[in-house]
Design a protein around this motif. Structure first.
Motif, PDB file in Angstrom:
ATOM      1  N   GLY A   1       0.821  -1.208   0.000  1.00  0.00           N
ATOM      2  CA  GLY A   1       0.000   0.000   0.000  1.00  0.00           C
ATOM      3  C   GLY A   1       0.853   1.255   0.000  1.00  0.00           C
ATOM      4  O   GLY A   1       1.494   1.585  -0.992  1.00  0.00           O
ATOM      5  N   ALA A   2       0.917   1.950   1.150  1.00  0.00           N
ATOM      6  CA  ALA A   2       1.663   3.206   1.215  1.00  0.00           C
ATOM      7  C   ALA A   2       1.969   3.549   2.674  1.00  0.00           C
ATOM      8  O   ALA A   2       1.376   2.988   3.601  1.00  0.00           O
ATOM      9  N   ILE A   3       2.903   4.465   2.845  1.00  0.00           N
ATOM     10  CA  ILE A   3       3.234   4.993   4.175  1.00  0.00           C
ATOM     11  C   ILE A   3       3.144   6.510   4.104  1.00  0.00           C
ATOM     12  O   ILE A   3       3.736   7.140   3.215  1.00  0.00           O
ATOM     13  N   ALA A   4       2.373   7.082   5.006  1.00  0.00           N
ATOM     14  CA  ALA A   4       2.300   8.534   5.139  1.00  0.00           C
ATOM     15  C   ALA A   4       3.302   8.972   6.201  1.00  0.00           C
ATOM     16  O   ALA A   4       3.299   8.440   7.322  1.00  0.00           O
ATOM     17  N   HIS A   5       4.163   9.919   5.855  1.00  0.00           N
ATOM     18  CA  HIS A   5       5.191  10.427   6.763  1.00  0.00           C
ATOM     19  C   HIS A   5       4.837  11.858   7.149  1.00  0.00           C
ATOM     20  O   HIS A   5       4.670  12.713   6.276  1.00  0.00           O
ATOM     21  N   LEU A   6       4.733  12.141   8.430  1.00  0.00           N
ATOM     22  CA  LEU A   6       4.475  13.495   8.915  1.00  0.00           C
ATOM     23  C   LEU A   6       5.563  13.857   9.919  1.00  0.00           C
ATOM     24  O   LEU A   6       5.690  13.211  10.975  1.00  0.00           O
ATOM     25  N   ALA A   7       6.361  14.854   9.583  1.00  0.00           N
ATOM     26  CA  ALA A   7       7.445  15.272  10.477  1.00  0.00           C
ATOM     27  C   ALA A   7       6.869  15.855  11.761  1.00  0.00           C
ATOM     28  O   ALA A   7       6.028  16.755  11.716  1.00  0.00           O
ATOM     29  N   LEU A   8       7.320  15.339  12.890  1.00  0.00           N
ATOM     30  CA  LEU A   8       6.954  15.866  14.208  1.00  0.00           C
ATOM     31  C   LEU A   8       8.228  15.980  15.044  1.00  0.00           C
ATOM     32  O   LEU A   8       8.408  15.257  16.032  1.00  0.00           O
ATOM     33  N   PRO A   9       9.148  16.861  14.664  1.00  0.00           N
ATOM     34  CA  PRO A   9      10.438  16.943  15.356  1.00  0.00           C
ATOM     35  C   PRO A   9      10.269  17.244  16.834  1.00  0.00           C
ATOM     36  O   PRO A   9       9.508  18.130  17.219  1.00  0.00           O
ATOM     37  N   GLY A  10      10.962  16.463  17.650  1.00  0.00           N
ATOM     38  CA  GLY A  10      10.933  16.690  19.092  1.00  0.00           C
ATOM     39  C   GLY A  10       9.775  16.056  19.815  1.00  0.00           C
ATOM     40  O   GLY A  10       9.721  16.096  21.054  1.00  0.00           O
ATOM     41  N   ALA A  11       8.821  15.473  19.101  1.00  0.00           N
ATOM     42  CA  ALA A  11       7.643  14.889  19.750  1.00  0.00           C
ATOM     43  C   ALA A  11       7.965  13.487  20.258  1.00  0.00           C
ATOM     44  O   ALA A  11       8.537  12.665  19.543  1.00  0.00           O
ATOM     45  N   ALA A  12       7.605  13.218  21.511  1.00  0.00           N
ATOM     46  CA  ALA A  12       7.768  11.889  22.075  1.00  0.00           C
ATOM     47  C   ALA A  12       6.571  11.027  21.709  1.00  0.00           C
ATOM     48  O   ALA A  12       5.470  11.539  21.455  1.00  0.00           O
ATOM     49  N   ARG A  13       6.778   9.719  21.703  1.00  0.00           N
ATOM     50  CA  ARG A  13       5.718   8.795  21.285  1.00  0.00           C
ATOM     51  C   ARG A  13       4.451   8.984  22.107  1.00  0.00           C
ATOM     52  O   ARG A  13       3.339   8.973  21.575  1.00  0.00           O
ATOM     53  N   GLU A  14       4.613   9.184  23.426  1.00  0.00           N
ATOM     54  CA  GLU A  14       3.441   9.291  24.298  1.00  0.00           C
ATOM     55  C   GLU A  14       2.663  10.588  24.092  1.00  0.00           C
ATOM     56  O   GLU A  14       1.519  10.715  24.531  1.00  0.00           O
ATOM     57  N   GLN A  15       3.252  11.575  23.421  1.00  0.00           N
ATOM     58  CA  GLN A  15       2.554  12.828  23.149  1.00  0.00           C
ATOM     59  C   GLN A  15       1.641  12.746  21.928  1.00  0.00           C
ATOM     60  O   GLN A  15       0.780  13.599  21.746  1.00  0.00           O
ATOM     61  N   VAL A  16       1.848  11.761  21.086  1.00  0.00           N
ATOM     62  CA  VAL A  16       1.164  11.683  19.803  1.00  0.00           C
ATOM     63  C   VAL A  16      -0.005  10.703  19.885  1.00  0.00           C
ATOM     64  O   VAL A  16       0.159   9.563  20.301  1.00  0.00           O
ATOM     65  N   HIS A  17      -1.177  11.173  19.507  1.00  0.00           N
ATOM     66  CA  HIS A  17      -2.378  10.338  19.464  1.00  0.00           C
ATOM     67  C   HIS A  17      -2.955  10.403  18.055  1.00  0.00           C
ATOM     68  O   HIS A  17      -3.014  11.469  17.441  1.00  0.00           O
ATOM     69  N   LEU A  18      -3.393   9.254  17.573  1.00  0.00           N
ATOM     70  CA  LEU A  18      -3.822   9.150  16.198  1.00  0.00           C
ATOM     71  C   LEU A  18      -5.179   8.463  16.111  1.00  0.00           C
ATOM     72  O   LEU A  18      -5.439   7.477  16.808  1.00  0.00           O
ATOM     73  N   GLY A  19      -6.049   8.997  15.293  1.00  0.00           N
ATOM     74  CA  GLY A  19      -7.331   8.382  15.028  1.00  0.00           C
ATOM     75  C   GLY A  19      -7.693   8.580  13.577  1.00  0.00           C
ATOM     76  O   GLY A  19      -7.005   9.290  12.836  1.00  0.00           O
ATOM     77  N   ARG A  20      -8.753   7.907  13.148  1.00  0.00           N
ATOM     78  CA  ARG A  20      -9.226   8.101  11.780  1.00  0.00           C
ATOM     79  C   ARG A  20     -10.725   8.293  11.800  1.00  0.00           C
ATOM     80  O   ARG A  20     -11.453   7.565  12.489  1.00  0.00           O
ATOM     81  N   ASN A  21     -11.177   9.292  11.052  1.00  0.00           N
ATOM     82  CA  ASN A  21     -12.599   9.572  10.944  1.00  0.00           C
ATOM     83  C   ASN A  21     -12.925   9.757   9.472  1.00  0.00           C
ATOM     84  O   ASN A  21     -12.667  10.820   8.900  1.00  0.00           O
ATOM     85  N   GLY A  22     -13.446   8.716   8.842  1.00  0.00           N
ATOM     86  CA  GLY A  22     -13.723   8.788   7.417  1.00  0.00           C
ATOM     87  C   GLY A  22     -12.449   8.972   6.621  1.00  0.00           C
ATOM     88  O   GLY A  22     -11.521   8.167   6.710  1.00  0.00           O
ATOM     89  N   ASP A  23     -12.387  10.051   5.850  1.00  0.00           N
ATOM     90  CA  ASP A  23     -11.214  10.321   5.017  1.00  0.00           C
ATOM     91  C   ASP A  23     -10.180  11.181   5.719  1.00  0.00           C
ATOM     92  O   ASP A  23      -9.236  11.661   5.079  1.00  0.00           O
ATOM     93  N   ASP A  24     -10.339  11.393   7.022  1.00  0.00           N
ATOM     94  CA  ASP A  24      -9.411  12.235   7.775  1.00  0.00           C
ATOM     95  C   ASP A  24      -8.591  11.409   8.755  1.00  0.00           C
ATOM     96  O   ASP A  24      -9.114  10.503   9.419  1.00  0.00           O
ATOM     97  N   LEU A  25      -7.310  11.755   8.856  1.00  0.00           N
ATOM     98  CA  LEU A  25      -6.504  11.306   9.981  1.00  0.00           C
ATOM     99  C   LEU A  25      -6.582  12.386  11.054  1.00  0.00           C
ATOM    100  O   LEU A  25      -6.444  13.573  10.751  1.00  0.00           O
ATOM    101  N   VAL A  26      -6.828  11.994  12.282  1.00  0.00           N
ATOM    102  CA  VAL A  26      -6.911  12.933  13.394  1.00  0.00           C
ATOM    103  C   VAL A  26      -5.613  12.798  14.187  1.00  0.00           C
ATOM    104  O   VAL A  26      -5.410  11.811  14.893  1.00  0.00           O
TER     105      VAL A  26
END
Length: 416
Positions: free
Chosen positions: A342-367
């Motif tokens: 398929g594919a990989i979406a890459h979003l730069a988040l310099p300095g962000a720790a893993r526990e700070q990042v939360h991800l969800g999906r709502n229809g055609d949107d990544l939250v």
């Protein structure tokens, strides 16, 4: 100094080759001075340059030591124009229809007219209107360089998030509201006791959205970038790191950092020597916190630089021969790579720790949520039809893996 009623025009509506630089940082770090200096240096090098401010508390006139009226760009040196936004004019052009409807509602419910006038001015309106003026100037094709002195960091981040956030509302909510109001307007007016919005109100909102979408495309484009200004203090540097993360979250490029008011080490007495040591420690952390970005230094001067000549000298010292207008190279904060599955979406988040990042999906949107900031990232069609197979944060980058759907996706929000 002369007012520029009609700067030499190229082709209206074209901005090829134009460079856009935004300066932001914590209040009081000297971002307006650095922005003014960078613009002055660009003009001295023969670039037709406009410097403007989105900060309601304009200070560019003070930096150049010149009287600058609100309204049209004013020439303060050959090729260097300064503009302080005429907020009232922009307000009347972009908000009048919407404000008129809101005033009619408040009048029906008995709100005092003077209070109603205040209530219908949205918070941050001047900053938003400055973005619209930036769009107008970029479309004019008159400038080689536009330098924007932004409001302090928190206000800038909210401002730059606005075009995309309004876009989500326009795509999902406004069409439904417009159809409902059109079909049920007489019934709703009688039931609610207040007037329903006319078509002109919806048209005004759509027009505002279209203009802000153009601003978003301009500022997220390859020829635009943000430059962070800080002073070598731990609290200030920490805020700059968070700003770097958040600007990347919203898809804006950061192309460098200016460390301002650095004490020179030569000839320091005991008091200044203590500051030199403390600043060196912070500057070492700054170098580590912004990998791949230049960190320019501006030495603390014995007096405040005021006037074009002093500001050009300041910029020459800061950039030390480097091209202050170089266009950032490489991919932007968001990119997509294809895989066999398929594919990989890459979003730069310099300095962000893993526990700070939360991800969800709502229809055609990544939250995507990082700390207190959230972005609804609309997926391109090629990704929207795929399902999320996993995600991770690695080396300052969020990587979301997509693969072909095996089952029908639900319509609700999916936590990842």
């Amino acid at each position: 100094m002369t007012a520029a009623s009609s700067p030499e025009s190229r082709t209206p509506g074209r901005s090829e080759g134009m460079r856009v630089l935004l300066f932001t940082g914590k209040g009081g770090v000297g971002k307006s001075t650095v922005a003014a200096a960078t613009a002055a240096q660009a003009a001295a090098a023969g670039r037709r340059t406009l410097v403007m401010s989105t900060d309601a508390a304009h200070s560019l006139a003070d930096a150049y030591g010149a009287a600058i009226p609100d309204g049209s760009p004013t020439e303060v040196a050959p090729g260097l124009f300064v503009q302080q936004i005429d907020a009232q004019r922009r307000f009347e052009e972009s908000w009048a229809d919407i404000q008129g409807y809101l005033l009619s509602v408040l009048e029906v419910v008995g709100v005092d007219p003077v209070a109603a006038e205040e209530l219908t001015v949205i918070p941050g309106a001047e900053e938003v209107l400055a973005l619209l003026e930036l769009r107008e100037q970029a479309r004019s094709g008159r400038w080689d360089v536009i330098v924007v002195d932004c409001a302090p960091t928190a206000e800038t981040l909210r401002l730059l998030a606005l075009p995309e956030a309004l876009g989500w509302y326009m795509q999902r909510i406004l069409p439904m509201q417009r159809r409902l109001t059109k079909a049920l307007k007489p019934v709703l007016t009688r039931a609610a006791g207040v007037p329903m919005p006319a078509e002109s109100v919806f048209d005004a909102v759509e027009r505002l959205h279209a203009e802000l979408r153009e601003v978003r495309e301009l500022l997220a484009g390859p020829a635009a970038s943000v430059r962070l200004v800080l002073t070598p203090e731990r609290v200030v540097a920490a805020e700059a790191r968070r700003s770097f993360t958040t600007l990347s979250l919203y898809g804006y490029r950061v192309d460098g950092v200016v460390a301002n008011r650095v004490f020179p080490a030569d000839g320091a007495d005991d008091w200044r020597a203590g500051w030199v040591v403390a600043q060196d420690e912070v500057l070492a952390e700054v170098d580590e916190s912004f990998p791949g970005l230049p960190v320019w230094r501006s030495v603390y001067r014995p007096r405040e630089p005021v006037g074009v000549a002093a500001l050009v000298a300041l910029a020459d010292g800061v950039y030390a021969g480097a091209d202050a207008l170089a266009v950032p190279s490489g991919a932007g904060p968001f990119r997509i790579t294809r895989t066999g599955e398929g594919a990989i979406a890459h979003l730069a988040l310099p300095g962000a720790a893993r526990e700070q990042v939360h991800l969800g999906r709502n229809g055609d949107d990544l939250v995507v949520t990082v700390g207190s900031y959230r972005r609804l990232l609309s997926l391109p069609a090629g990704l929207a039809r795929l399902q999320v197979a996993g995600a991770r944060v690695e080396k300052g980058e969020l990587q979301v893996r997509f693969r072909e759907r095996k089952t029908a996706a639900g319509a609700g929000e999916e936590q990842l």
